[in-house]
Scaffold this active site. Sequence first.
Site, PDB file in Angstrom:
ATOM      1  N   GLU A 325      48.886  19.752  -8.441  1.00 35.23           N
ATOM      2  CA  GLU A 325      47.419  19.893  -8.389  1.00 35.23           C
ATOM      3  C   GLU A 325      46.811  18.852  -7.459  1.00 35.23           C
ATOM      4  O   GLU A 325      45.854  19.120  -6.746  1.00 35.23           O
ATOM      5  CB  GLU A 325      46.833  19.745  -9.799  1.00 35.23           C
ATOM      6  CG  GLU A 325      45.353  20.103  -9.903  1.00 35.23           C
ATOM      7  CD  GLU A 325      44.405  18.963  -9.548  1.00 35.23           C
ATOM      8  OE1 GLU A 325      43.239  19.228  -9.263  1.00 35.23           O
ATOM      9  OE2 GLU A 325      44.838  17.790  -9.540  1.00 35.23           O
ATOM     10  N   ASP A 353      41.882  19.285 -17.539  1.00 37.60           N
ATOM     11  CA  ASP A 353      42.165  18.337 -16.457  1.00 37.60           C
ATOM     12  C   ASP A 353      40.955  17.437 -16.196  1.00 37.60           C
ATOM     13  O   ASP A 353      40.657  17.096 -15.061  1.00 37.60           O
ATOM     14  CB  ASP A 353      42.575  19.098 -15.180  1.00 37.60           C
ATOM     15  CG  ASP A 353      43.014  18.143 -14.064  1.00 37.60           C
ATOM     16  OD1 ASP A 353      43.337  16.972 -14.369  1.00 37.60           O
ATOM     17  OD2 ASP A 353      43.018  18.560 -12.897  1.00 37.60           O
ATOM     18  N   HIS A 423      42.926   8.223 -10.766  1.00 40.24           N
ATOM     19  CA  HIS A 423      43.752   7.994  -9.569  1.00 40.24           C
ATOM     20  C   HIS A 423      44.049   6.513  -9.304  1.00 40.24           C
ATOM     21  O   HIS A 423      44.155   6.108  -8.144  1.00 40.24           O
ATOM     22  CB  HIS A 423      43.093   8.603  -8.320  1.00 40.24           C
ATOM     23  CG  HIS A 423      42.967  10.089  -8.378  1.00 40.24           C
ATOM     24  ND1 HIS A 423      42.363  10.830  -7.397  1.00 40.24           N
ATOM     25  CD2 HIS A 423      43.378  10.993  -9.313  1.00 40.24           C
ATOM     26  CE1 HIS A 423      42.400  12.116  -7.710  1.00 40.24           C
ATOM     27  NE2 HIS A 423      43.001  12.242  -8.874  1.00 40.24           N
TER      28      HIS A 423
HETATM   29 ZN   LIG Z   1      43.919  16.039 -12.441  1.00 44.22          ZN
END
Ligand SMILES: [Zn+2]
Length: 456
Positions: A325, A353, A423
């Site tokens: 993804e 998500d 992230h």
């Molecule tokens: Zn993600």
Amino acid sequence: MKNVLSLLLGLTAGLAQAQPQQADSVFIRKIYDETLARGKSYEWLRELTKQVGPRLSGSEGAKKAVVWSKELMEKEGFDRAFLQDVMVPHWVRGAKEEAYIRSGKQKLVVPVAALGGSVATPPKGIEAQVVEVKNVAELEKLGTAGVKGKIVFFNRPMDPTKINTFEAYGGAVDQRANGATFAAKFGAVGAIIRSMTTLLDDVPHTGSMRYGTGVPLIPTAAISTNGAEKLSSLLKENPALTFFFKQNCESLPDAPSHNVVGEIKGTEKPDEIIVVGGHLDSWDLAEGAHDDGAGCVQSIEVLRVLKALGYKPKRTLRAVMFMNEENGLRGGIGYADYAKKNNEKHLAAVESDNGGFTPRGFGIVGTAGQKKQVMGWKELLAPYGLQEIGPGGGGADIGPLAQQGTALFGFKPDSQRYFDIHHTAVDRFEAVNKRELELGAASMAALVYLLDKYGL
Ligand SMILES: [Zn+2]
């Protein structure tokens, strides 16, 4: 007479509707009991984050994650667990990046992280003057004369006034995705992007970027928000300062990988499929706990819980661990391709998500009738904090299924803390709260149960 009859008919219809509602609320209570008292998702997340670890597409970690999740679904006794082959991009970060601001005699080290997909700098790094912009319009105004040979510094913060932080992210992420391409158009030698977070700290946030065609590929990296603030204030004092960065990342040839699918066969309509999923890959900097280990273990937990309660689904239920993804979406695209090739009918797909935080609701992409039907279940779901059920985002991985008319559901947890860790190296198991994770799994299981029972 006619009026009395229609009144009676109306009453019976009302009763008939009331019966399943009562049974539904009892069963949904059982789903929450099972998930909160005997849930397994948290321990699975511990294994995925601590034993498997970072799992960027093409990496050893991603390979381990595929094996881990298939074995888990076999161990849980689902009717079948299988792999789907997909080819994925294989980008590697290489040695840790270095960066500093040089202003006069001062040399100030700042944290940066190469963006996924970026090229490396020359081996000795790049040092150049910096132009700061907030957006592409400002860049265009500077033109080649103002940009050539320099590093473009994109410094537009995420809008802190947005209540839904995903909106703020959506309003800023063009800098990360396309900043290098726009900067290169005007002859820049590098692009430095302010990290996508409203928090001020020293943690750079990576993420994917893409090069446009017809422009040189220039290296690009995210700088921490504190670093961005520092660079911006020093630039005001000394517009001639220089910025140095060095990174060693590289795109290798595409690598073979897999989606992982676990399935419980439907008893009445086995050919109608309901998917619940998350993405198995994660950025390389951390354990990918919220993004998206949470969504993976919650999806497997949905099937486990329904099975543990002895529920025999009418339709076929699948937990899908999508691959890639983060930097390609090959798994999501591949899954929809396989569905088309195999003539599989997907009634609905639910994606998690957005982190493993306290559930708030679901966003629905579907027909007006489907939205209305699902919004009619609000009363059953509201006692569990699921208040926000309405039109809105589905999810990246399930998106390609829209082609075949599948109704899409995006699980919506509270968004306030997601971009603190998104992230970054701090998206670790410890950042996930057990109860919040489990409440999310139970919410998804309740929705899947209603979708299975009533169809759409
Ligand atoms: Zn993600």
